[in-house]
Design an enzyme around this catalytic site. Structure first.
Site, short mmCIF file in Angstrom:
data_model
loop_
_atom_site.label_atom_id
_atom_site.label_comp_id
_atom_site.label_asym_id
_atom_site.label_seq_id
_atom_site.Cartn_x
_atom_site.Cartn_y
_atom_site.Cartn_z
N LYS A 82 151.43 40.60 122.94
CA LYS A 82 151.30 39.83 121.71
C LYS A 82 152.65 39.53 121.07
CE LYS A 82 146.54 40.96 120.57
NZ LYS A 82 145.59 41.41 119.52
N LYS A 135 136.39 35.59 123.05
CA LYS A 135 136.12 35.01 121.74
C LYS A 135 137.11 33.91 121.39
CE LYS A 135 134.56 39.53 120.10
NZ LYS A 135 134.85 40.64 119.20
N LYS A 159 138.06 35.47 132.14
CA LYS A 159 136.92 36.17 131.54
C LYS A 159 136.46 35.44 130.29
CE LYS A 159 138.20 40.41 130.84
NZ LYS A 159 138.05 41.86 130.51
#
Length: 329
Positions: free
Chosen positions: A117, A201, A198
């Site tokens: 991140k 969200k 995959k």
């Protein structure tokens, strides 16, 4: 009459970052519900973790309530298990600070999530850097014996074990050192539009993600538009035919079938998409029915009860830690 032996305590947490999707449900959350049969389950909605990246005011509160509804709907029983919100049990942040005091900067720099991140986000909070110490506190605060997570989370559990052992070496036998347990493999559900990835969200692929709150019409539309390929052959081959294989895998999970064998029943993609859609709608129907029965007030009340149960365990553990460190009472 002999009393039944105490069940091992298992801890799992989930961030309230959006409605649960099919990948979450089939890949992990169904296993959480099954674990209630053999463990003392502690299930935490980790709202403080979600704040490690910028959020709009009120976003986390709303998402927390929705996440609780999702968990109850998929089978987490607030009576048998402990279902609560992280920020409602203040011992989490207190123990997290003490975990920071025994963690090394070098260890935190090596954590995969921080490295990933920090390379892609313009703003990187200090909380994102120290995130693993709060995660360790979440686990250690409940004398957790089992942490059922995927292999991709092994690093975090090993870090938690290291912190617990280091704390114990300094202050005595205080913290229970948990074991990492890879649960029975759940279904690996891929994105309907990008089947090489995959299902997630991510807002980047809303049409590729089936949400627990999607209507039957929305599920049917997303499945109808699912990416396949151009050769027209139905066979289970995740490497060369990821889109078709994803449909077969979802159909297999929903019908307790075998994706390789199911492929023999189809010669065209259209019927495969239609049958997969119908099977998923049927699979999710009881979950959606249960979810629709939950209103905000009832859900908040269940979470408050869960927080009381959590504090009943976390409080004594934190007192044990404070006594070992010899902080003033």
């Amino acid at each position: 009459m002999d009393s039944e032996p105490a069940r091992p305590r298992a801890f799992s947490g989930i961030q309230p970052t959006g409605t649960v999707h099919l990948g979450n449900y089939l890949g992990a959350l169904r296993n959480w519900a099954k674990l209630q049969e053999t463990t003392d389950g502690v299930y935490c909605i980790v709202d403080l973790h979600a704040l490690s990246v910028p959020r709009e005011p009120g976003e986390i509160r709303r998402a927390t309530i929705e996440a609780a509804k999702d968990l109850i709907a998929i089978g987490i029983d607030p009576v048998r298990s402990t279902l609560f919100v992280q920020s409602q049990v203040r011992e989490h942040t207190e123990l997290a600070w003490l975990m920071q005091c025994v963690a090394a900067v070098g260890e935190l720099r090596r954590m995969t999530q921080y490295k990933d991140k920090s390379e892609t986000n313009d703003f990187v909070s200090a909380a994102l850097f120290t995130y693993p110490t709060l995660q360790a506190a979440d686990i250690l605060l409940y004398d957790t014996q089992i942490v059922p997570v995927g292999d991709d989370q092994r690093q975090h559990i090993e870090f938690t074990r290291d912190l617990a052992n280091r704390f114990n070496s300094r202050y005595g036998d205080v913290l229970v050192v948990p074991e990492h347990q890879i649960p029975q493999a759940g279904a690996r559900v891929m994105d309907l539009q990008h089947p090489e990835n995959k299902m997630s969200k991510s807002a980047d692929s809303p049409q590729g993600t089936v949400l627990l709150t999607d209507s039957e019409a929305e599920i049917a539309r997303k499945l109808k538009r699912a990416v396949t390929d151009n050769d027209g052959e139905v066979r289970y081959d995740p490497v060369d035919k990821p889109g078709v294989s994803n449909l077969l895998a979802m159909l297999a999970v929903a019908t307790d079938g075998d994706p390789v064998a199911l492929a023999d029943d189809y010669t065209q993609y259209g019927p495969l998409k239609a049958d997969t859609s119908a099977a998923l709608i049927e699979l999710l129907r009881p979950v959606q029915k249960r979810r629709a029965e939950l209103d905000d007030a009832a859900t908040i009340a269940l979470l408050e009860h869960g927080a009381e149960k959590a504090r009943a365990v976390a409080g004594p553990v934190m007192e044990r830690v404070r006594s070992a460190v010899e902080l003033l009472a």
